[in-house]
Design an enzyme around this catalytic site. Structure first.
Site, PDB file in Angstrom:
ATOM      1  N   TYR A 172       0.783  -1.312  -0.125  1.00 51.74           N
ATOM      2  CA  TYR A 172      -0.074  -0.004  -0.046  1.00 51.74           C
ATOM      3  C   TYR A 172       1.041   1.416  -0.083  1.00 51.74           C
ATOM      4  CZ  TYR A 172       0.060   0.177   5.214  1.00 51.74           C
ATOM      5  OH  TYR A 172       0.587   0.061   6.510  1.00 51.74           O
ATOM      6  N   GLU A 173       0.309   2.356  -0.098  1.00 55.84           N
ATOM      7  CA  GLU A 173       0.880   3.697  -0.279  1.00 55.84           C
ATOM      8  C   GLU A 173       1.849   3.628  -1.819  1.00 55.84           C
ATOM      9  OE1 GLU A 173       0.172   6.187   1.450  1.00 55.84           O
ATOM     10  OE2 GLU A 173      -0.669   5.374   3.433  1.00 55.84           O
ATOM     11  N   GLY A 174       1.508   2.904  -2.392  1.00 51.84           N
ATOM     12  CA  GLY A 174       2.243   2.595  -3.762  1.00 51.84           C
ATOM     13  C   GLY A 174       3.086   1.746  -3.560  1.00 51.84           C
TER      14      GLY A 174
END
Length: 590
Positions: free
Chosen positions: A399-401
């Site tokens: 997550y978060e890229g």
């Protein structure tokens, strides 16, 4: 009047020398910041951890109750401006609170999704009317927020979203149709930041209330973080008033990606909180567990694991708080009501945000894996705490890229923000021995460093990275975008440069204060640099070989080889000293 505002450019650490006094470290936390952290820690110990099993059973009403209790302690209003019911605190304070909440990653994820990616889009892109309508209720926990970007067919490629927004004939509403995936707080959130395409191509953010017709899917059955709600969202002719457009039509990417930078910036501190927790579990188990007539904490290979976790904890904290301090300092020059300026300032540190996200998530992955190994068979059992930590940690690399996307962002952003540093001529100059102008010397007044050899290696590593990136960009030309493996190798070297420098600065600052732990800090940095030097050398070797193939046989090896030399230290003895400090304290020593 002329605009004198200068947006900070990411990656300046590559071309400038930094003194310890210029870096914020964990030890610099103020009493006020520590007070907020203590409040959060006590809340988690008294209110959340005793009922965690109910969260794992998906008692979402309990989650909402806990969020309201957190709000009563001001924990939901830290970053909301005072005029809208918040405290308007700095990023360091918010991140330090996030560390304490992270002791239960499931609830930490619920609260973090609300306060960060759920609320900050409104804080920085909302109109005055939108802020007045929603922010005070978000601060009190009356409304729970969520962020809806990802879709079934568009994960990392967020701009490929298929959700549509069509203006009604009377121009009073947009009608949203589509589906979102992996929405934290999806089952019970009241207000969603939803991204959709207007007229098929104008990527745009919307503030969407559940009552407008949002329907949640079932809770995903996940590997980890099974104590927070993650669902799909169905948007079937959801009518959203035009006044709920967030920001500017067609500029939703600015909302989406800059808010993710905020998340990456604070994620590092949360990840390091988990590393310290894993180390605490591991060392206490190792002390108590006896094999062959003695505690396994006495065995060298167990000490090696404990030391490795302690090293990562120290370096990761140094990186995280350095970035938080730098951004807070840059924001001091910006009107806090000017959302566009704040976001361009944050965007200027996108390289550091991506680096911290990658490094700390991978340090956490290594640490929980080694903690399971310390526990042995018991580490594989749900009767012991480390098994859940192992599962919870896995998502941090996604997550978060994803870490792959963030690795590719690092060289791309560096070349965009400092193109003059990565021309072929500039690359040849630094590899041929010309120092980077801004790293040629430390400023007058800088005291002696106990880490002279490590600073020397750092200066050479910076030259190496700048030279390799410039040569690679020239060799591949327009095809460099597709040379992902080369970009990732260079990104890995850039990441190590920031990690090494941050660790050195923290150790030097601790030593300058006469802290009795200064010798231990120096041990930690030397161990880390010894390991990082090997990783940098391997990355450089791969890039040099790839460039030789691209250039038809010309090799940069003669110029590169001297730059990756590091005499090193007796890391086995140093790790034992670090482990002994961990064992004596029964937790991370810093």
């Amino acid at each position: 009047m002329a605009d004198t505002h200068t947006v900070p450019r990411g990656g300046q650490f590559l071309v400038s020398d930094i003194e310890a006094g210029d870096v914020f470290i964990r030890e610099d936390l103020s009493e006020e910041q520590r007070m907020f952290g203590q409040t959060a820690a006590e809340f988690m110990q008294k209110e959340v951890l005793p009922v965690a099993d109910r969260l794992y059973q998906h008692d979402w009403e309990l989650t909402r109750q806990l969020m309201r209790k957190a709000a009563a302690l001001d924990l939901l209003r830290l970053e909301i401006p005072p005029e809208y019911g918040g405290l308007g605190l700095d990023l360091i304070s918010a991140a330090y609170v996030g560390e304490q909440i992270a002791v239960n990653p499931s609830f930490g994820g619920s609260l973090g999704a609300h306060t960060s990616i759920g609320t900050l889009p409104l804080v920085y892109f909302g109109t005055a009317e939108q802020k007045a309508r929603y922010l005070a209720r978000l601060a009190s926990g009356d409304l729970i927020a969520a962020y809806a970007l990802t879709e079934p067919q568009s994960g990392s490629d967020a701009l490929a979203a298929r959700t549509t927004a069509t203006l009604t004939a009377d121009a009073r509403h947009y009608v949203l149709n589509g589906q979102k995936m992996w929405i934290t707080n999806g089952q019970f959130a009241d207000l969603f930041t939803v991204f959709a395409k207007v007229d098929g191509d104008k990527f745009t953010g919307f503030l969407v209330e559940r009552s407008m017709g949002v329907v949640s899917g079932r809770d995903e059955i996940k590997l980890g973080l099974d104590g927070n709600s993650t669902t799909a969202l169905m948007l079937d002719n959801v009518k959203v008033p035009v006044e709920n457009v967030l920001g500017t039509i067609g500029q939703g990417h600015r909302v989406a990606f800059n808010v993710l930078n905020f998340g990456r910036l604070k994620l590092g501190a949360r990840n390091m909180s988990a590393v310290r927790t894993a180390l605490g579990h591991a060392v206490n188990y190792a002390i108590a567990r006896r094999q062959f007539g003695r505690s396994i904490a006495e065995f060298g290979l167990i000490k090696q694991k404990l030391a490795g976790m302690a090293v990562r904890s120290f370096i990761g904290d140094a990186m995280s708080y350095r970035a938080l301090g730098a951004v807070d300092r840059a924001l001091e020059a910006v009107d806090r009501n000017d959302g566009a300026r704040i976001l361009s300032t944050i965007e200027g540190f996108a390289v550091e945000c991506s680096i911290n996200k990658v490094w700390t998530s991978e340090a956490l992955a290594w640490s929980v894996d080694e903690a399971v190994q310390v526990f042995g068979g018991n580490g594989y059992s749900r009767e012991f705490p480390i098994e859940r930590m192992y599962r919870d940690a896995r998502i941090t690399r996604i997550y978060e890229g994803t870490n792959e996307i963030n690795r590719l962002l690092i060289p791309a952003r560096l070349m965009k923000q400092m193109p003059e540093r990565f021309t072929l001529d500039a690359a040849r100059a630094v590899l041929d021995g010309h120092p980077l102008d801004d790293t040629a010397r430390r400023r007058d007044g800088a005291g002696p460093s106990p880490l002279v050899g490590e600073r020397d290696f750092l200066a050479r590593a910076k030259r190496l990275v700048v030279g390799l990136l410039g040569h690679a960009a020239s060799a591949y030309g327009g095809g460099f975008r597709e040379a992902q493996e080369v970009q990732a190798c260079i990104a890995d070297a850039v990441i190590e440069v920031l990690a090494i420098e941050s660790g050195i600065a923290r150790a030097e600052k601790i030593a300058a204060r006469g802290d009795r732990r200064a010798v231990l800090a120096a041990d930690i940095v030397r161990v880390y640099v010894s390991e990082a030097a090997d990783r940098i050398a391997a990355a450089a070797r791969h890039v040099v070989a790839a460039l030789a193939g691209q250039n038809g046989g010309d090799s940069l090896a003669p110029q590169v080889q001297p730059l990756v030399q590091y005499s090193g230290v007796d890391v086995i003895a140093a790790r034992r000293r670090i482990a002994d400090a961990v064992i004596a304290k029964k937790q991370a020593p810093f």
